[in-house]
Design an enzyme around this catalytic site. Structure first.
Site, mmCIF file in Angstrom:
data_model
loop_
_atom_site.group_PDB
_atom_site.id
_atom_site.type_symbol
_atom_site.label_atom_id
_atom_site.label_comp_id
_atom_site.label_asym_id
_atom_site.label_seq_id
_atom_site.Cartn_x
_atom_site.Cartn_y
_atom_site.Cartn_z
ATOM 1 N N HIS A 337 51.340 38.275 46.160
ATOM 2 C CA HIS A 337 51.140 37.665 44.843
ATOM 3 C C HIS A 337 49.667 37.799 44.449
ATOM 4 C CE1 HIS A 337 52.507 35.217 41.483
ATOM 5 N NE2 HIS A 337 51.232 34.852 41.455
ATOM 6 N N ALA A 338 49.435 38.378 43.270
ATOM 7 C CA ALA A 338 48.062 38.726 42.876
ATOM 8 C C ALA A 338 47.171 37.494 42.748
ATOM 9 C CB ALA A 338 48.096 39.470 41.550
ATOM 10 N N HIS A 367 44.710 40.619 33.881
ATOM 11 C CA HIS A 367 44.748 39.171 34.116
ATOM 12 C C HIS A 367 43.746 38.787 35.220
ATOM 13 C CE1 HIS A 367 46.615 35.131 34.541
ATOM 14 N NE2 HIS A 367 46.258 35.302 35.809
ATOM 15 N N GLU A 368 43.821 39.497 36.322
ATOM 16 C CA GLU A 368 42.940 39.175 37.453
ATOM 17 C C GLU A 368 41.473 39.404 37.094
ATOM 18 O OE1 GLU A 368 44.037 37.475 39.770
ATOM 19 O OE2 GLU A 368 46.146 37.782 39.319
ATOM 20 N N HIS A 371 39.828 36.510 35.478
ATOM 21 C CA HIS A 371 39.254 35.530 36.415
ATOM 22 C C HIS A 371 37.906 36.017 36.929
ATOM 23 C CE1 HIS A 371 42.857 33.102 36.530
ATOM 24 N NE2 HIS A 371 43.597 34.029 37.096
ATOM 25 N N GLU A 395 43.117 30.960 33.276
ATOM 26 C CA GLU A 395 44.290 31.837 33.221
ATOM 27 C C GLU A 395 44.357 32.659 31.929
ATOM 28 O OE1 GLU A 395 45.885 32.421 35.761
ATOM 29 O OE2 GLU A 395 45.255 30.726 36.997
ATOM 30 N N HIS A 496 54.313 29.819 43.409
ATOM 31 C CA HIS A 496 53.399 28.697 43.169
ATOM 32 C C HIS A 496 53.879 27.379 43.763
ATOM 33 C CE1 HIS A 496 52.385 31.872 40.406
ATOM 34 N NE2 HIS A 496 51.215 31.329 40.195
ATOM 35 N N TYR A 506 49.374 27.778 33.243
ATOM 36 C CA TYR A 506 49.860 29.004 32.594
ATOM 37 C C TYR A 506 50.506 28.681 31.249
ATOM 38 C CZ TYR A 506 49.253 30.765 37.337
ATOM 39 O OH TYR A 506 48.745 31.081 38.561
#
Ligand code: X8Z
Ligand code: ZN
Length: 597
Positions: A337-338, A367-368, A371, A395, A496, A506
């Site tokens: 999971h990323a 997305h990553e 962050h 997020e 999660h 999210y």
């Protein structure tokens, strides 16, 4: 980002040893700077252990990660004890905010008891490890990992094959159902040390407003978007009923959960082929271009970085590419999971993602990197201000960027062919995005609705599974495709829950990213329809984004929201306005249908 964010953040703030908790003779400001120093030192260990654990799942790394986690929890207990003593004391604004942030706690606080800390840390480490190493072996003895099973969900249109993998993955979680129950008991005890009733109150208390108000606020946002979701649901159900037959998808019932192209039915864009409103108008398939043009993990990551640097944000340090894990190792279990990691307080940012060459993974890379850019921009803040304005902000950054990956942008990058501009093309494009962004809203709302009730005791352990499906039906209009029982633990088949990462973030992100997109397009001087706006290459928009990111969590989140958007509230009207063309198209499609479930 995931709870690794929380653990090492707790790490950064709160790691250390209990015996170091000084008498409150220490001034608040001295306390805060001591905790920062000691926390940073201990964070090194907790990050290192957690990273190795996630990228190499073995019994041995479980021991190391659990031990490091335990030390983190011990420090947290000590810090909280002392921080509470400063309530009402005189201090400057920054110190007060730092102490307030310490008292927000973590997603899994431990009671001040060594044995319980050990137990909690071991449970958390092992649940995530079991999820990460999870496999489903079918009757023919063929074993598949999660990503392979997900690919079947995405691509197969065979009812029984879908059912097999959907059920199969859910064999992973029953073994830790009891552990989850125990985790709830211990963490609830830990939450009480923060002066709240239970863990639900701690989780909902991290938003610069009283927790009861936050719960009402989140519900208000859901009510804003719910009518649109119901239109989408109605149309999707009708199409699935055409595809699979009205006996399998009855028009007055919730949709069977295995037909939506995703293991958890959280986003539905993988069934765009079934949903495409105008056949063949506009070519939106980026996967094919990525494959045909020989993109690999590195080139995909560099391309994503290129969007951020086009805004005038800095390049990533070389260490990012050396230390990240962007390819699934072939010889060991990892948590695929990323996630994004703020190692070294900004000096050693990393991502961990089992990148595959497809559009979805390309999106996740952006997305990553959202962050990662947050980490980079707030790296000069003291560690107690390193964090998103709230977790939903963190997020939302990479996703906001993705809203600028319009067909024109993709064409510029050679990732799709000539762009057609027409009403039909707009509706197709909006359908694809809505299957991801709108379908996700009730899912992201119900997960914590379930957990908040579990934490507060409103859901008893013997009702874990039935209550899960009750909420799935109520919010998403879905049902389990086969009978479920309390021998199952379907909530735990979602990362999660097993990894204990709060999920409301999210939901908030999906609402706010449309506010952010709108504001950045305005900053860029763009005046047309928002679904055609791209801020690619726009330095003014980039500077505005960068300035907000650099604030970290130094100020209450409405200040960060205002810096970027001029508004001080989260607001569902931006996402609704964005999808106005599709919304009226759907209403028209549904006009003779009986919607609802
Ligand atoms: O978990 C994630 C990210 C890491 S923070 C990959 N996401 C949620 C999920 O996969 O369930 C991104 C959107 C929803
Ligand atoms: Zn994330």
């Amino acid at each position: 980002m995931k709870h690794k964010f929380i653990v090492p953040l707790m790490g950064a703030l709160l790691l250390g040893a209990c015996d170091q908790a000084k008498a409150p003779a220490e001034s608040p400001a001295d306390f805060v700077s001591r905790i920062e120093r000691e926390g940073n030192e201990l964070a090194k260990e907790s990050y290192a252990a957690a990273w190795v654990r996630s990228t190499y799942i073995t019994q041995d790394t479980a021991v190391l990660a659990a031990k490091a986690g335990e030390r983190g929890l011990a420090f947290e207990s000590a810090v909280v004890k002392q921080a509470k003593q400063y309530k009402g004391a005189e201090m400057d604004e920054r110190t007060a905010r730092a102490i307030e942030l310490m008292l927000r706690g973590s997603s899994a606080p431990a009671p001040d008891d060594a044995a319980l800390r050990t137990e909690l840390s071991e449970i958390l480490t092992n649940m995530e490890g079991q999820y990460g190493a999870g496999k489903y072996c079918n009757e023919a003895g063929v074993c598949r990992e999660l990503q392979e099973l997900e690919a079947v969900l995405a691509q197969s249109r065979d009812y029984d094959e879908l059912l097999d993998v959907w059920k199969g993955w859910r064999e992973v979680s029953p073994p830790y159902r009891k552990d989850y129950q125990r985790f709830v008991e211990i963490a609830n005890e830990g939450a009480k040390e923060f002066g709240v009733k239970n863990l639900a109150e701690l989780w909902t208390g991290g938003y610069d407003m009283p927790s009861e108000e936050f719960v009402v606020e989140a519900r208000r946002l859901w009510e804003q978007v719910k009518p649109f979701y119901e239109e989408l649901h109605c149309h999707v159900r009708a199409k699935l009923s055409e595809t699979y037959g009205a006996d399998r998808v009855p028009l007055d019932q919730p949709i069977p959960a295995h037909l939506l192209g995703n293991m958890w039915s959280q986003t539905w864009d993988n069934i765009y082929d079934i949903m495409e409103p105008y056949k063949g108008v506009g070519q939106l398939d980026v996967t094919k271009a990525l494959v045909d043009q020989g993109y690999d993990e590195m080139k995909m990551t560099k391309t994503a970085e290129g969007f951020f640097t086009s805004l005038g944000l800095p390049s990533l340090p070389e260490s990012f590419y050396q230390n990240s894990m962007i390819k699934k190792p072939r010889d060991r279990n990892v948590v695929c999971h990323a996630s994004a990691w703020d190692m070294g307080g900004g000096s050693d940012p990393r991502i961990k993602q089992c990148v595959e060459i497809n559009e979805e993974q390309f999106g996740t890379l952006h997305h990553e990197l959202g962050h990662i850019y947050y980490y980079q921009m707030y790296k000069d803040q003291p560690s107690y201000f390193k964090g998103g304005a709230h977790d939903g902000f963190h997020e939302a950054i990479g996703d906001t960027i993705q809203l600028s990956m319009t067909p024109s942008y993709l064409q510029q990058k050679g990732l799709i062919g000539a762009v057609t501009d027409s009403y039909e093309a707009t509706i197709n494009k909006q359908m694809k995005l809505a299957l991801s962004k709108i379908a996700f809203l009730p899912f992201s709302k119900m997960i914590d609705e379930w957990r908040w009730k579990v934490f507060s005791g409103e859901i008893a352990p013997e009702d874990y599974n039935a209550s899960w499906w009750k909420l799935r039906e109520e919010y998403q209009g879905l049902r389990a495709p086969v009978a479920r029982s309390e021998a199952d633990f379907d909530a735990g088949a979602k990362y999660h829950v097993a990894g204990n990462t709060p999920y409301t973030r999210y939901f908030l992100s999906f609402i706010m990213q449309f506010q952010f997109h709108k504001a950045l397009c305005a900053a860029a001087g763009y005046e047309g329809p928002l679904n055609e706006c791209s801020i690619y290459n726009n330095k003014v928009a980039g500077a505005k984004l960068g300035a907000m990111l650099a604030m970290g969590q130094s100020k209450p989140w409405p200040d960060a929201m205002e810096a970027l958007t001029g508004q001080r509230q989260m607001d569902g009207s931006a996402i609704i306005d964005y999808f106005a063309p599709l919304n009226s198209w759907l209403k028209d499609q549904n006009k003779d249908r009986a919607c609802g479930w």
